[in-house]
Design a protein around this motif. Sequence first.
Motif, PDB file in Angstrom:
ATOM      1  N   VAL A 290       6.107  11.485  13.984  1.00 25.52           N
ATOM      2  CA  VAL A 290       5.233  10.404  14.440  1.00 25.52           C
ATOM      3  C   VAL A 290       6.079   9.152  14.505  1.00 25.52           C
ATOM      4  CG1 VAL A 290       3.115   9.105  14.024  1.00 25.52           C
ATOM      5  CG2 VAL A 290       3.258  11.506  13.310  1.00 25.52           C
ATOM      6  N   GLY A 291       6.140   8.544  15.665  1.00 24.92           N
ATOM      7  CA  GLY A 291       6.980   7.367  15.810  1.00 24.92           C
ATOM      8  C   GLY A 291       6.529   6.504  16.966  1.00 24.92           C
ATOM      9  N   TRP A 292       7.182   5.394  17.100  1.00 26.82           N
ATOM     10  CA  TRP A 292       6.907   4.456  18.181  1.00 26.82           C
ATOM     11  C   TRP A 292       7.903   4.733  19.305  1.00 26.82           C
ATOM     12  CZ3 TRP A 292       2.965   1.010  18.731  1.00 26.82           C
ATOM     13  CH2 TRP A 292       3.061   0.079  19.770  1.00 26.82           C
ATOM     14  N   ALA A 293       7.414   5.128  20.438  1.00 25.86           N
ATOM     15  CA  ALA A 293       8.275   5.440  21.574  1.00 25.86           C
ATOM     16  C   ALA A 293       7.556   5.065  22.861  1.00 25.86           C
ATOM     17  CB  ALA A 293       8.648   6.932  21.587  1.00 25.86           C
TER      18      ALA A 293
ATOM     19  N   ALA B 228       2.867  11.170  18.599  1.00 28.26           N
ATOM     20  CA  ALA B 228       2.749  12.135  17.501  1.00 28.26           C
ATOM     21  C   ALA B 228       2.979  13.534  18.059  1.00 28.26           C
ATOM     22  CB  ALA B 228       1.380  12.023  16.843  1.00 28.26           C
ATOM     23  N   ARG B 229       3.988  14.237  17.481  1.00 28.01           N
ATOM     24  CA  ARG B 229       4.331  15.566  17.999  1.00 28.01           C
ATOM     25  C   ARG B 229       4.666  16.507  16.848  1.00 28.01           C
ATOM     26  NH1 ARG B 229       9.346  15.187  21.659  1.00 28.01           N
ATOM     27  NH2 ARG B 229      10.202  14.288  19.755  1.00 28.01           N
TER      28      ARG B 229
ATOM     29  N   ARG C 262       0.661   4.879  10.501  1.00 27.63           N
ATOM     30  CA  ARG C 262       0.763   3.482  10.079  1.00 27.63           C
ATOM     31  C   ARG C 262       2.209   3.009  10.147  1.00 27.63           C
ATOM     32  NH1 ARG C 262       1.731   0.372   5.639  1.00 27.63           N
ATOM     33  NH2 ARG C 262       0.315  -1.405   5.248  1.00 27.63           N
ATOM     34  N   GLU C 263       3.160   3.839   9.692  1.00 24.98           N
ATOM     35  CA  GLU C 263       4.564   3.455   9.750  1.00 24.98           C
ATOM     36  C   GLU C 263       5.041   3.316  11.188  1.00 24.98           C
ATOM     37  OE1 GLU C 263       6.619   2.448   7.332  1.00 24.98           O
ATOM     38  OE2 GLU C 263       4.745   2.525   6.183  1.00 24.98           O
ATOM     39  N   ALA C 264       4.524   4.161  12.069  1.00 22.92           N
ATOM     40  CA  ALA C 264       4.893   4.048  13.483  1.00 22.92           C
ATOM     41  C   ALA C 264       4.388   2.726  14.066  1.00 22.92           C
ATOM     42  CB  ALA C 264       4.330   5.229  14.262  1.00 22.92           C
ATOM     43  N   LEU C 265       3.181   2.342  13.702  1.00 22.83           N
ATOM     44  CA  LEU C 265       2.629   1.078  14.186  1.00 22.83           C
ATOM     45  C   LEU C 265       3.452  -0.103  13.657  1.00 22.83           C
ATOM     46  CD1 LEU C 265      -1.159   1.886  13.741  1.00 22.83           C
ATOM     47  CD2 LEU C 265       0.011   1.511  15.911  1.00 22.83           C
ATOM     48  N   VAL C 266       3.818  -0.021  12.394  1.00 26.08           N
ATOM     49  CA  VAL C 266       4.659  -1.088  11.824  1.00 26.08           C
ATOM     50  C   VAL C 266       5.997  -1.143  12.550  1.00 26.08           C
ATOM     51  CG1 VAL C 266       5.896  -1.837   9.756  1.00 26.08           C
ATOM     52  CG2 VAL C 266       3.535  -1.005   9.573  1.00 26.08           C
ATOM     53  N   ASP C 267       6.552   0.027  12.876  1.00 22.27           N
ATOM     54  CA  ASP C 267       7.808   0.063  13.625  1.00 22.27           C
ATOM     55  C   ASP C 267       7.628  -0.585  14.990  1.00 22.27           C
ATOM     56  OD1 ASP C 267      10.509   0.753  14.081  1.00 22.27           O
ATOM     57  OD2 ASP C 267       9.883   2.513  15.213  1.00 22.27           O
ATOM     58  N   GLY C 268       6.469  -0.334  15.623  1.00 22.75           N
ATOM     59  CA  GLY C 268       6.185  -0.967  16.903  1.00 22.75           C
ATOM     60  C   GLY C 268       6.114  -2.475  16.779  1.00 22.75           C
TER      61      GLY C 268
ATOM     62  N   SER D  72      -4.732  -0.025   8.913  1.00 21.82           N
ATOM     63  CA  SER D  72      -4.989   1.358   8.497  1.00 21.82           C
ATOM     64  C   SER D  72      -5.951   2.070   9.440  1.00 21.82           C
ATOM     65  CB  SER D  72      -5.549   1.384   7.073  1.00 21.82           C
ATOM     66  OG  SER D  72      -4.579   0.950   6.161  1.00 21.82           O
ATOM     67  N   ARG D  73      -6.818   1.305  10.100  1.00 19.41           N
ATOM     68  CA  ARG D  73      -7.772   1.921  11.023  1.00 19.41           C
ATOM     69  C   ARG D  73      -7.184   2.139  12.418  1.00 19.41           C
ATOM     70  NH1 ARG D  73     -11.567  -1.790   8.464  1.00 19.41           N
ATOM     71  NH2 ARG D  73     -11.271  -3.231  10.203  1.00 19.41           N
ATOM     72  N   ALA D  74      -6.045   1.488  12.699  1.00 14.45           N
ATOM     73  CA  ALA D  74      -5.447   1.589  14.033  1.00 14.45           C
ATOM     74  C   ALA D  74      -4.743   2.929  14.197  1.00 14.45           C
ATOM     75  CB  ALA D  74      -4.467   0.445  14.242  1.00 14.45           C
ATOM     76  N   ARG D  75      -4.737   3.426  15.441  1.00 10.74           N
ATOM     77  CA  ARG D  75      -4.094   4.694  15.752  1.00 10.74           C
ATOM     78  C   ARG D  75      -3.112   4.570  16.915  1.00 10.74           C
ATOM     79  NH1 ARG D  75      -5.272   5.534  11.527  1.00 10.74           N
ATOM     80  NH2 ARG D  75      -6.494   7.184  10.555  1.00 10.74           N
ATOM     81  N   ARG D  76      -3.251   3.513  17.704  1.00 12.58           N
ATOM     82  CA  ARG D  76      -2.411   3.374  18.883  1.00 12.58           C
ATOM     83  C   ARG D  76      -2.261   1.895  19.228  1.00 12.58           C
ATOM     84  NH1 ARG D  76      -7.090   5.729  19.930  1.00 12.58           N
ATOM     85  NH2 ARG D  76      -6.095   7.769  19.925  1.00 12.58           N
TER      86      ARG D  76
END
Length: 874
Positions: free
Chosen positions: A637-640, A646-647, A671-677, A731-735
Amino acid sequence: MIRRHELDALPVRSALPALQEALEGAGTAVLCAPPGTGKTTLVPLALAGLTADGAPVRKVLVAEPRRIAARAAARRMAWLLGERVGERVGFTVRGERAVGARTVVEVVTTGVLLQRLQRDQELPGVDIVVLDECHERHLDADTAAAFLLDVREALRPELRLVAASATTDAEGWSRLLGDAPVVAAQGVSHPVETLWAPPERPVRPAHGMRVDPALLSHVASVVRRALREREGDVLCFLPGVGEIARVAGQLADLGAAGVEVLQVHGRAPAAVQDAVLAGAGDRRRVVLATSVAESSLTVPGVRVVVDCGLAREPRMDHARGLSALTTVRASQAAARQRAGRAGREAPGAVYRCWSEGEDGRLPRFPSPEIKVADLTAFALQAACWGDPDASGLALLDAPPGGAMAAARDVLTAVGAVDAAGRATERGVRMARLGLHPRLARALLDGAAQVGARRAAEVVALLSEEPPREYGDDLADAWRTARRGRDAYAGRWRQESRRLASALSGAAVATAATDAVGAGAPRDEAPSASPGSRGSSSPAPAASAPGENDDVAAGIVAALAFPERVARKRGAGAYVMASGTGAEVGDGSRLRSAEWLAVAVADRPVTAASARVRLAAVVDEETARWAAGALYAEAEEVGWADGDVVARSVARLGAVELVSRPLRDADPALVREALVDGLRREGLGLLRWSDGARSLRERMAFLHGELGAPWADVTDEALLARRDEWLEPELSRARRRADLARIDAGQALSRLLPWASGESARFDELAPERIEVPSGSRIRVDYGGDQPVLAVKLQEMFGLRESPRVAGGRVPVLVHLLSPAGRPAAVTADLASFWQDGYRAVRAELRGRYPKHPWPEDPAAAEPTRHTTARMRRG
């Protein structure tokens, strides 16, 4: 018959009594003798008692760093004794042995010496060991010296040890050998004139294995100049075989002028080497040589040296897992050694293909191999010796920790050492094959899959890279070697036979049972743990009679270099399991393959990807089997591409095999992916209204002016404190779209100092708006270095002092506007402006705006938002 006249003429003879005395006393000695003095030939014969009647005979082992030097030294000593090689003087190198029952002086390579020490540490029957050319700091020589010192201390204190060096830098070796006496021999040195011969035009610096062709053309022209200006044979130093061949081609026409062009390097046929070392005939000679001729060999008849100024040294790119020779500037010590070859027999000259100014910038000495080379083989030798981290070995330079850790990882992956770094039985067997551990693994495990003969033939190709004209396809190179009649093909056949005979039935039968990662048959799932052990059954694709060469070559290459299996990602572009990019040259058959096993690659200094020099075509099944320890399945799961991706992914190291969308991703990973974004693209991903931006600017102002308890609201600080202000929305965000719905102002207000009660003063200290004398409430802009209040000039009449914020600490910068809203004046000191600046503004604007009031005393005038007429009506 002993050739006493030649023996008596060798200058090192004068140092023999001191050397004998040192060995009788301390048991160790450092012998410093210039090239050509006889340290390699007379000293072993004298120590063995072969030059003096009635002297006690001792068994002497001489270790040379190169095969060509070992053979040449043995032949020269046998000639001095009037005998053939294999009688009282013999030699042993990899794949070749000439030793008889009467042999008392045996010349071996340092690699062979290490093998003997590992088999029997006591070296039974050997009285004296001479480590020749130890100044060159080859890794095998350093290792052999450390092992021999262990043997002297623990097992055989009577074993004598001589470190022979062609330079005077002997203090380090003396300390290493227990303050051993240093014995110096003076050479017969004739004057050598230095001529600086740099190229007329700049040439590109060498990188990797590439040398600018312009420099090689210049070297060829300097050789021609030397032939015109000087007498005698010319010795020309070049970094490698390829450069020697290119310069030889440019000098081919010299044959018509009666000049013989010869090539000396480790791959040269023995007959050519013998002809060069035998001395000049009737024809004048140009000898093109690698650094092997610096000190290991004496070429008679040379009066002129042409030095290109380059050398080859091993380098290890640990980040990319690539090990190769690289071209470097020759050291000052090497340049001196090379120049000295011109003065061995008579006054001579050296033509240096660089400027005198550059000479002072050359490194003083060559880099010790232990500092720069791949340490995998060294680490296995140390583990088999019983000292896995090499901390107890007497070495001039300690091995770098990072390089040793990388080497230990490789040895663990191939099953050569256990978790504690101790050598396994398999590791001992691998060490005794006389191969790099990667190739030893490929030979043992490959034999179980493709047969002993085929495995031996492919490994022989990998142990000495084929000539460039063989191509970059390993299977094609294999076929070329089979039918070849050149010197390389002859050496390849000899090495293939040696390796095949080394594969005993027991070794082959048990190799697969103690393999790591790739020990399982290729039809077994590769998802087993890296430490799993598979059965010894052969791979399905490798068991049929008449098996395709491409398949066998691919299996063996992939076993040797599992982290270099590579998958296509574009035209001629691949990514290896190690994560390094690789590119195949135009016109190569390899470009059409989906998968490759890369055996040889180098990476130019400025390039992002490695260049494939030698590789084999494999299929995905082979790649997954050989690199099974690198196989992993994971949820990624990452920011791309600007959003959360998510794969579920299956990978072979860095090579992606399969990926599927992941519907129920771990919320923590999301959540970590969103923070990375947010970190990559900034907090602008949130919803920032005008009020939210104003709030952030006001908070930033107070933090800058007052500090705590007012929060730092820079991107970095806010991301670091995200749990305090961005929850629970984050925490509620997904995208990405969910981030855009978060009200940044509402979230940011959580960082106001509510607990201390200071938040109640927020509007007082950093008011969003300030009421001016006209009654208007004007917004304050906190976005710059100083708060700004932009207001029409007439609305400020009657106000004697500038407004202040931050508890009166900071005056507001007032932008006074014309009736049309255009800037008329800027001041942070309103009283001064009314007194000094207002007159000029009034004079300029009253004619342009006659309907507006322009009193002479603005500090006492009535403020207004209207024209003069409206003021009267009001």
